[in-house]
Design an enzyme around this catalytic site. Structure first.
Site, PDB file in Angstrom:
ATOM      1  N   ASN A  58       1.693   8.805  -2.916  1.00 35.95           N
ATOM      2  CA  ASN A  58       2.673   8.539  -1.856  1.00 35.95           C
ATOM      3  C   ASN A  58       3.899   9.435  -2.107  1.00 35.95           C
ATOM      4  OD1 ASN A  58       5.007   7.445  -0.628  1.00 35.95           O
ATOM      5  ND2 ASN A  58       3.911   5.562  -0.219  1.00 35.95           N
ATOM      6  N   HIS A 111       9.153   9.600  -1.503  1.00 35.35           N
ATOM      7  CA  HIS A 111      10.436   9.792  -2.189  1.00 35.35           C
ATOM      8  C   HIS A 111      10.809  11.250  -2.409  1.00 35.35           C
ATOM      9  CE1 HIS A 111      10.993   5.644  -2.050  1.00 35.35           C
ATOM     10  NE2 HIS A 111       9.919   5.387  -2.762  1.00 35.35           N
ATOM     11  N   HIS A 167       4.644   6.925   4.384  1.00 40.67           N
ATOM     12  CA  HIS A 167       5.034   5.749   5.171  1.00 40.67           C
ATOM     13  C   HIS A 167       6.085   6.199   6.179  1.00 40.67           C
ATOM     14  CE1 HIS A 167       6.572   1.276   5.034  1.00 40.67           C
ATOM     15  NE2 HIS A 167       6.380   1.723   6.265  1.00 40.67           N
ATOM     16  N   ARG A 181       8.528   5.058   8.370  1.00 36.48           N
ATOM     17  CA  ARG A 181       9.222   3.796   8.646  1.00 36.48           C
ATOM     18  C   ARG A 181       9.921   3.878   9.989  1.00 36.48           C
ATOM     19  NH1 ARG A 181       9.903   0.547   3.651  1.00 36.48           N
ATOM     20  NH2 ARG A 181      11.042  -0.800   5.022  1.00 36.48           N
ATOM     21  N   ARG A 200      13.858   6.485   7.316  1.00 30.44           N
ATOM     22  CA  ARG A 200      14.769   6.714   6.187  1.00 30.44           C
ATOM     23  C   ARG A 200      14.274   7.804   5.239  1.00 30.44           C
ATOM     24  NH1 ARG A 200      14.047   1.158   2.799  1.00 30.44           N
ATOM     25  NH2 ARG A 200      14.564   0.273   4.811  1.00 30.44           N
ATOM     26  N   GLU A 235       0.898   5.127   6.346  1.00 28.14           N
ATOM     27  CA  GLU A 235       1.340   3.725   6.261  1.00 28.14           C
ATOM     28  C   GLU A 235       2.332   3.483   7.372  1.00 28.14           C
ATOM     29  OE1 GLU A 235       3.426   2.329   2.820  1.00 28.14           O
ATOM     30  OE2 GLU A 235       1.907   3.231   1.554  1.00 28.14           O
ATOM     31  N   THR A 280       8.533  -1.787   0.614  1.00 30.21           N
ATOM     32  CA  THR A 280       7.709  -2.846   1.191  1.00 30.21           C
ATOM     33  C   THR A 280       7.684  -4.039   0.234  1.00 30.21           C
ATOM     34  OG1 THR A 280       6.338  -1.038   1.968  1.00 30.21           O
ATOM     35  CG2 THR A 280       5.488  -3.249   2.313  1.00 30.21           C
ATOM     36  N   GLU A 289      -5.764  -3.131   1.100  1.00 29.79           N
ATOM     37  CA  GLU A 289      -5.036  -2.633  -0.071  1.00 29.79           C
ATOM     38  C   GLU A 289      -4.361  -3.845  -0.699  1.00 29.79           C
ATOM     39  OE1 GLU A 289      -2.218   0.572   0.488  1.00 29.79           O
ATOM     40  OE2 GLU A 289      -1.298   0.176  -1.463  1.00 29.79           O
ATOM     41  N   HIS A 316       1.359  -0.422  -5.256  1.00 32.08           N
ATOM     42  CA  HIS A 316       2.748  -0.851  -5.245  1.00 32.08           C
ATOM     43  C   HIS A 316       3.226  -1.190  -6.645  1.00 32.08           C
ATOM     44  CE1 HIS A 316       6.597  -2.057  -3.784  1.00 32.08           C
ATOM     45  NE2 HIS A 316       6.253  -1.598  -2.604  1.00 32.08           N
TER      46      HIS A 316
END
Ligand code: PXP
Length: 238
Positions: free
Chosen positions: A7, A10, A43, A45, A49, A70, A101, A151, A191
């Site tokens: 993922n 970031h 993801h 969002r 963000r 996602e 999340t 998941e 996660h």
């Protein structure tokens, strides 16, 4: 060996902190794939963000492994997924004020709307995974709404500091995974996984993929620091 989907949200978080164009998650995805990862997860969002629409559009063209998008199960996101055609969509709950999340989807609560959305995505050739807590009711509900995959949320396991509690969480994850497989669904997990807690989860049988983000991006920033500083010093010498 289970697969790793990285993922890269970031990387985009660092870019958005300055509102400029680097580091580019598209470039990061190339490096992640060259290092051998089996997939890229982002993801998108609702508040944009970190990952932006432009990232998803370009990643769809550049990712050579598998692109897992996602997203929240909203009309807007479903439309974006249908247009972009990722290999897989993972539906997650989303809260404006959460840092990340926070929990799994309550599939039972959302079931009617969710079933329609899952089917709409599947008809477009996109497989659908639901991000759920390691809970048998959620597993069964995911099967009822037609999910291809679940998941399993590993967040609580990752937070446990006492060994016995950690083992209990691990066992919940294993039981939920095995129940999902018996119902014919594929199973992944993610996660909060990091370099210290991943081995025990990766050793569980039947989990075909792990989605890991923050710890890999955090490690990349540190292991890359030495070279980044040396390169800057070289230029200053000149
Ligand atoms: N899986 C899901 C559904 C997520 O929402 C996230 C965080 O975006 C991850 C996996 C990755 O979590 P982490 O960044 O803690 O590795």
């Amino acid at each position: 060996m289970p697969k790793l989907s990285v993922n890269i949200d970031h990387i985009a978080t660092i870019r958005q902190a300055r509102g400029i164009d680097e580091p580019d998650p598209v470039a990061a995805a190339v490096l992640v794939e060259l290092a051998g990862a089996h997939g890229i997860t982002v993801h998108l969002r609702e508040d944009r963000r970190h990952i932006q629409d432009r990232d998803v559009e370009i990643l769809r063209k550049t990712v050579k492994t598998r692109l897992n998008l996602e997203m929240a199960a909203t009309e807007e996101m479903i439309a974006i997924a249908l247009k972009t055609q990722p290999d897989m969509v993972t539906l997650v709950p989303e809260g404006r004020h959460e840092l990340t999340t926070e929990g799994g989807l309550d599939v039972n609560l959302l079931k009617t709307g969710l079933k329609q959305k899952v089917s709409l995505l599947q008809q477009a050739g996109i497989s659908v995974s639901l991000f759920i807590e390691p809970d048998l009711e959620q597993v069964k509900a995911s099967h009822r709404v037609g999910a291809d995959m679940v998941e399993i949320h590993t967040g609580t396991y990752c937070e446990m500091r006492v060994n016995r509690e950690r083992q209990e969480q691990l066992s919940r994850i294993e039981i939920a995974g095995s129940a999902a497989r018996k119902l014919g669904m594929r199973v992944s997990a993610g996660h909060g996984l990091n370099y210290r807690n991943v081995s025990a989860v990766a050793a569980l049988s039947g989990f075909e993929e792990f989605n890991i983000g923050h710890s890999i991006v955090a490690r990349a920033a540190l292991v890359g620091m030495d070279r980044a500083v040396r390169e800057m010093l070289e230029l200053m010498k000149g």
